[in-house]
Scaffold this active site. Structure first.
Site, PDB file in Angstrom:
ATOM      1  N   LYS A 188       0.830  -1.134   0.022  1.00  0.00           N
ATOM      2  CA  LYS A 188      -0.047   0.049  -0.053  1.00  0.00           C
ATOM      3  C   LYS A 188       0.682   1.218   0.065  1.00  0.00           C
ATOM      4  CE  LYS A 188      -1.773   2.614   3.177  1.00  0.00           C
ATOM      5  NZ  LYS A 188      -1.273   3.955   2.181  1.00  0.00           N
TER       6      LYS A 188
ATOM      7  N   GLU B 152       9.912   1.489  10.401  1.00  0.00           N
ATOM      8  CA  GLU B 152      11.059   2.333  10.359  1.00  0.00           C
ATOM      9  C   GLU B 152      10.096   3.651  10.321  1.00  0.00           C
ATOM     10  OE1 GLU B 152      14.033   1.599   9.544  1.00  0.00           O
ATOM     11  OE2 GLU B 152      14.234  -0.407   8.982  1.00  0.00           O
TER      12      GLU B 152
ATOM     13  N   GLU C 201      10.411  16.312  14.909  1.00  0.00           N
ATOM     14  CA  GLU C 201      10.851  16.009  13.571  1.00  0.00           C
ATOM     15  C   GLU C 201      10.054  17.134  12.642  1.00  0.00           C
ATOM     16  OE1 GLU C 201       9.142  12.469  11.570  1.00  0.00           O
ATOM     17  OE2 GLU C 201      11.303  12.158  10.666  1.00  0.00           O
TER      18      GLU C 201
ATOM     19  N   CYS D 129      13.668  10.840   6.465  1.00  0.00           N
ATOM     20  CA  CYS D 129      13.807  10.287   7.960  1.00  0.00           C
ATOM     21  C   CYS D 129      14.949  10.459   8.712  1.00  0.00           C
ATOM     22  CB  CYS D 129      13.152   8.874   7.762  1.00  0.00           C
ATOM     23  SG  CYS D 129      14.136   7.772   6.607  1.00  0.00           S
TER      24      CYS D 129
HETATM   25  P1  NAD Z   1       2.524   8.489   7.584  1.00  0.00           P
HETATM   26  O1  NAD Z   1       2.980   7.776   9.050  1.00  0.00           O
HETATM   27  O2  NAD Z   1       1.404   9.388   7.725  1.00  0.00           O
HETATM   28  O3  NAD Z   1       2.027   7.686   6.498  1.00  0.00           O
HETATM   29  C1  NAD Z   1       2.880   6.475   6.087  1.00  0.00           C
HETATM   30  C2  NAD Z   1       2.025   5.477   5.567  1.00  0.00           C
HETATM   31  O4  NAD Z   1       1.098   5.046   6.599  1.00  0.00           O
HETATM   32  C3  NAD Z   1       1.015   5.914   4.381  1.00  0.00           C
HETATM   33  O5  NAD Z   1       0.934   5.078   3.210  1.00  0.00           O
HETATM   34  C4  NAD Z   1      -0.149   6.178   5.114  1.00  0.00           C
HETATM   35  O6  NAD Z   1      -1.197   6.050   4.218  1.00  0.00           O
HETATM   36  C5  NAD Z   1      -0.414   5.053   6.017  1.00  0.00           C
HETATM   37  N1  NAD Z   1      -1.234   5.229   7.174  1.00  0.00           N
HETATM   38  C6  NAD Z   1      -1.465   6.192   7.693  1.00  0.00           C
HETATM   39  N2  NAD Z   1      -2.100   6.045   8.923  1.00  0.00           N
HETATM   40  C7  NAD Z   1      -2.348   4.739   8.990  1.00  0.00           C
HETATM   41  C8  NAD Z   1      -2.897   3.896   9.915  1.00  0.00           C
HETATM   42  N3  NAD Z   1      -3.930   4.538  10.928  1.00  0.00           N
HETATM   43  N4  NAD Z   1      -2.893   2.601   9.319  1.00  0.00           N
HETATM   44  C9  NAD Z   1      -2.122   1.972   8.763  1.00  0.00           C
HETATM   45  N5  NAD Z   1      -1.388   2.649   7.809  1.00  0.00           N
HETATM   46  C10 NAD Z   1      -1.772   4.146   7.769  1.00  0.00           C
HETATM   47  O7  NAD Z   1       4.037   9.208   7.315  1.00  0.00           O
HETATM   48  P2  NAD Z   1       4.065  10.093   5.948  1.00  0.00           P
HETATM   49  O8  NAD Z   1       3.782  11.408   6.383  1.00  0.00           O
HETATM   50  O9  NAD Z   1       3.668   9.570   4.712  1.00  0.00           O
HETATM   51  O10 NAD Z   1       5.796   9.868   5.959  1.00  0.00           O
HETATM   52  C11 NAD Z   1       6.482  10.823   6.938  1.00  0.00           C
HETATM   53  C12 NAD Z   1       7.026  10.021   7.976  1.00  0.00           C
HETATM   54  O11 NAD Z   1       7.435   8.857   7.451  1.00  0.00           O
HETATM   55  C13 NAD Z   1       8.190  10.912   8.808  1.00  0.00           C
HETATM   56  O12 NAD Z   1       7.898  10.715  10.283  1.00  0.00           O
HETATM   57  C14 NAD Z   1       9.486  10.156   8.443  1.00  0.00           C
HETATM   58  O13 NAD Z   1      10.448  10.269   9.368  1.00  0.00           O
HETATM   59  C15 NAD Z   1       8.916   8.786   8.238  1.00  0.00           C
HETATM   60  N6  NAD Z   1      10.053   7.930   7.449  1.00  0.00           N
HETATM   61  C16 NAD Z   1      10.611   7.159   8.083  1.00  0.00           C
HETATM   62  C17 NAD Z   1      11.616   6.520   7.273  1.00  0.00           C
HETATM   63  C18 NAD Z   1      12.489   5.372   8.005  1.00  0.00           C
HETATM   64  O14 NAD Z   1      12.874   4.629   7.441  1.00  0.00           O
HETATM   65  N7  NAD Z   1      12.827   5.472   9.330  1.00  0.00           N
HETATM   66  C19 NAD Z   1      11.672   6.489   5.828  1.00  0.00           C
HETATM   67  C20 NAD Z   1      11.014   7.577   5.389  1.00  0.00           C
HETATM   68  C21 NAD Z   1       9.924   8.182   6.105  1.00  0.00           C
END
Ligand code: NAD
Length: 489
Positions: free
Chosen positions: A184, A259, A392, A293
């Site tokens: 997804k 992650e 962040e 991230c």
């Molecule tokens: P997000 O957590 O809002 O969304 C990530 C994914 O999760 C999306 O596909 C979203 O649709 C899904 N999602 C959202 N709510 C959900 C739920 N309740 N249940 C299941 N899935 C759900 O994050 P974002 O805004 O897309 O990305 C930014 C964040 O990602 C930042 O905090 C960043 O640090 C983190 N990030 C971490 C890494 C790493 O490797 N540690 C890499 C890239 C981004």
């Protein structure tokens, strides 16, 4: 007038379920936005719980009855090598999709994201024939050995900042070990992984092995996390959503790898090559407009070197051209959305209120285009307790924090809830090792920042998550260990 697409098209996109392209059961669609122009892109079918159910059923069948986990590792490897070759061959098309969807300058998508994603698949194609258990010393009359078996159906949930690359970090080891997957992508950035779904079919990945279902987190994401037919969730995203996933996954005791977010320190000692450190600090925070991230969002600098380092950073940041992301000369793209831009600007306001000194930027850059451009921004003389040093921001905002000595540097480096990555800049090899060992983070770069290799594990300490991606170690996250005792007595 923005440059036109030369290789990709904007035809409507469907869901990939069981090897076929289908509409969402509800008939719903959505249109992602180009962050550089604020204009909507093509229509994309929007998965809800019902579509997730169909995708999981297909992945379950492909795992329980299909050829994928049963064929030899060498055969799976050959198919994955083909996928990797197709990704290299279609790099321009995939890169354009990534650029218009995620706001990445084409120079980054084409030279970094797509080739790295293809290389990850190539790397795990090699592993497909090399996943083994071990033979253990006998006990009495018993001969004991272990098998590594694929975990099963994997639900992969990925964010919008590296839509293709972070998906391939999961697809590679999952498919190499014989798992099947429901992937997804973020509802913000579905286009590049839908294209890879197409290439996977072309490469010979059997129906149901890789299903791609873009949809909102709260419906599609939740349904995947709670589905009893899913054995593991591999998630990259925010810490808040990761926590929610942990709670929801508990009901079915799913395996998890998370992650999550970061607030990584880039620690610069006065004895460092300050030109190199400034280059690293700028790349660390402004690469992918700070939506990384592992961004080096806290630049910890020895107090006597702060002025010089910040001057050098400002000079470099000023050269980061902002504008049309399809222009090969553009170096700094827009934030992913208006909401994200507003969120970053609210942190800039907070930084000023809390008394950090704004050394560069801090404003929306209207001149760069209609999209969500923010000037590269640097705060200096910040304190580790400030909001801009703890939370962040996920934007091009560097928080420069002076420190007095090595112990002060370590205290500040570790003084956040995250532990994803860190950088250290020094010419003193002992100091470099001391800091590398003392920082609680999954990756430490010495005299470099933001460098990656498919063989080098990546993941978090503390609230940056658990489980490791990339490298041999990632295979553990997609396999179960089975111990077999044979009584020879
Ligand atoms: P997000 O957590 O809002 O969304 C990530 C994914 O999760 C999306 O596909 C979203 O649709 C899904 N999602 C959202 N709510 C959900 C739920 N309740 N249940 C299941 N899935 C759900 O994050 P974002 O805004 O897309 O990305 C930014 C964040 O990602 C930042 O905090 C960043 O640090 C983190 N990030 C971490 C890494 C790493 O490797 N540690 C890499 C890239 C981004």
């Amino acid at each position: 007038m923005p440059l036109a697409l030369a290789h990709a098209n904007l035809n409507p996109r469907k869901l990939l379920i069981d090897g076929s392209w289908v509409d969402a059961r509800s008939g719903k669609t959505f249109r992602p936005t180009n962050p550089a122009t604020a204009e909507p892109l093509c229509e994309v079918a929007q998965a809800d719980a019902e579509d997730i159910g169909l995708a999981v059923a297909a992945a379950r069948r492909a795992f329980d009855e299909g050829p994928w986990p049963r064929m030899s590792g060498a055969e799976r490897g050959r198919i994955l090598f083909r996928l990797s070759e197709l990704m290299y061959a279609r790099a321009k098309e995939i890169a354009e999709l990534e650029t218009i969807d995620a706001g990445k300058p084409i120079s980054e998508s084409l030279n970094v994201d797509v080739p790295m994603a293809a290389e990850v698949i190539q790397y795990y194609a090699g592993w497909a024939s090399k996943v083994t258990g071990e033979t253990l010393p006998p006990r009495g009359e018993s001969f004991i050995y272990t098998l590594r078996e694929p975990t099963g159906v994997v639900g992969a949930i990925v964010p919008w900042n590296f839509p293709l690359l972070l998906a391939m970090w999961k697809v590679g080891p999952a498919l190499a070990t014989g798992c099947t997957m429901v992937l997804k992508p973020s509802e913000t950035t579905p286009l590049s992984v839908l294209k890879v779904g197409e290439l996977a079919l072309e490469a010979g990945v059997p129906a149901g092995v890789l299903n791609v279902v873009p949809g909102p987190g709260r419906t599609a994401g939740n349904a995947l996390v709670e589905h009893p037919g899913v054995d593991k969730i591999a998630f990259t995203g925010s810490t808040a959503v990761g926590q929610d996933i942990m709670r929801r996954a508990a009901g079915t005791v799913k395996r998890l790898s998370l992650e999550l977010g970061g607030k990584s320190p880039n620690v610069v000692f006065a004895d460092a090559d300050l030109d190199a450190a400034a280059r690293g600090a700028v790349a660390g925070i402004f690469y992918n407009k700070g939506e990384v991230c592992a961004a080096g969002s806290r630049v910890l600098v020895e107090r006597k070197a702060q002025e010089e380092l910040v001057e050098k950073m400002k000079a470099r940041a000023a050269k980061l051209t902002q504008g049309d992301t399809l222009d090969p000369k553009t170096r700094l793209g827009p934030q992913i959305s208006e909401a994200q831009l507003e969120s970053v600007l609210s942190y800039v306001k907070r930084g000023k209120e809390e008394g950090a000194k704004l050394a560069l930027g801090g404003e929306r850059n209207q001149a760069a285009g209609k999209g969500y451009f923010l000037q590269p921004t640097i705060f200096m003389d910040a304190k580790n307790e400030m909001t801009i040093a703890q939370e962040e921001i996920f934007g091009p905002v560097a928080t420069v924090i002076p420190f007095d000595d090595l112990d002060d540097a370590l205290r500040k480096a570790n003084g956040v809830r995250y532990g994803l990555a860190a950088g250290v800049w020094t010419r003193d090899v002992k100091k470099a090792h001391r800091v590398a060992h003392a920082i609680r983070a999954g990756t430490v770069w010495v005299n470099s920042y933001n460098v990656y290799d498919p063989g080098a594990p990546f993941g978090g300490y503390k609230q940056s998550g658990f489980g490791r991606e990339l490298g041999k170690i990632a295979l553990d996250g997609y396999t179960e260990s089975k111990t077999v005792w044979i009584d020879l007595g």
